[in-house]
Design a protein around this motif. Sequence first.
Motif, PDB file in Angstrom:
ATOM      1  N   SER A   1       0.871  -1.180   0.000  1.00 52.27           N
ATOM      2  CA  SER A   1       0.000   0.000   0.000  1.00 52.27           C
ATOM      3  C   SER A   1       0.904   1.224   0.000  1.00 52.27           C
ATOM      4  N   THR A   2       0.391   2.341  -0.542  1.00 51.28           N
ATOM      5  CA  THR A   2       1.181   3.575  -0.569  1.00 51.28           C
ATOM      6  C   THR A   2       0.593   4.565   0.417  1.00 51.28           C
ATOM      7  N   SER A   3       1.328   5.591   0.714  1.00 51.61           N
ATOM      8  CA  SER A   3       0.902   6.685   1.598  1.00 51.61           C
ATOM      9  C   SER A   3       0.398   6.162   2.940  1.00 51.61           C
ATOM     10  N   LEU A   4       1.194   5.350   3.587  1.00 49.74           N
ATOM     11  CA  LEU A   4       0.816   4.786   4.879  1.00 49.74           C
ATOM     12  C   LEU A   4       0.886   5.866   5.958  1.00 49.74           C
ATOM     13  N   THR A   5      -0.034   5.791   6.919  1.00 47.47           N
ATOM     14  CA  THR A   5      -0.058   6.772   8.009  1.00 47.47           C
ATOM     15  C   THR A   5      -0.052   6.037   9.345  1.00 47.47           C
ATOM     16  N   THR A   6       0.129   6.801  10.414  1.00 44.59           N
ATOM     17  CA  THR A   6       0.135   6.227  11.754  1.00 44.59           C
ATOM     18  C   THR A   6      -1.258   5.740  12.148  1.00 44.59           C
ATOM     19  N   ALA A   7      -2.280   6.182  11.472  1.00 47.46           N
ATOM     20  CA  ALA A   7      -3.649   5.759  11.774  1.00 47.46           C
ATOM     21  C   ALA A   7      -3.995   4.420  11.108  1.00 47.46           C
ATOM     22  N   ASP A   8      -3.149   3.948  10.146  1.00 46.42           N
ATOM     23  CA  ASP A   8      -3.445   2.716   9.417  1.00 46.42           C
ATOM     24  C   ASP A   8      -3.108   1.472  10.256  1.00 46.42           C
ATOM     25  N   THR A   9      -3.961   0.450  10.158  1.00 48.38           N
ATOM     26  CA  THR A   9      -3.616  -0.879  10.670  1.00 48.38           C
ATOM     27  C   THR A   9      -2.864  -1.547   9.516  1.00 48.38           C
ATOM     28  N   LEU A  10      -1.664  -2.029   9.813  1.00 49.70           N
ATOM     29  CA  LEU A  10      -0.808  -2.569   8.750  1.00 49.70           C
ATOM     30  C   LEU A  10      -0.708  -4.092   8.850  1.00 49.70           C
TER      31      LEU A  10
END
Length: 186
Positions: free
Chosen positions: A170-179
């Motif tokens: 995935s691109t543009s990952l943020t701290t709010a994303d569950t990875l």
Amino acid sequence: WGHSTAASFNTVALPNLAPYQNAGWSDKIVVARTASSTTDSTSLTTADTLYVNAVVINNGAAATAVNFQNALFVDGVEVTYWVTTPPLNVNYISFLTTGYSIGQLSAGTHTIKVTADYGGVIAESNESDNSYTKTITVSNPAQPNLTPYQNAGWSDKIVVSRTASSTTDSTSLTTADTLYMNAVVI
């Protein structure tokens, strides 16, 4: 006054003891991973317990009359012997215990030798054929080589994405994303 004397000599029939390639065997000395094998195993490794099969034949002209010893050597060291009791008749064989274990050997080249009449107690017609030596090579067992692997269609060897089943990053990952991470080792 011619008078001649003819000398006559009687030849004494003697046994002859020698290592022998038994019918159906791959060699005079068989080295294998199984005790009952009559065929040499290939690709021997340090992890293998090795077994030896060998026989001695009397291919001379007379039977033996006394006990004699036959010896098995590994790298020049006697590891066992077997006694043959008389008579060992002409064209008969004497077996080493079936599948004698010589254990595991270190990596490298090793010699396995059988000597008939070790100690020389039998008068033979040929004393020069009493031993046979086989050379074997023992290797380290193959080791696995584990390494990260990029599956066909994946964007990388390690895929990081917002969905558990994704095979592309995935691109543009943020701290709010569950990875989620997917990886394969081959």
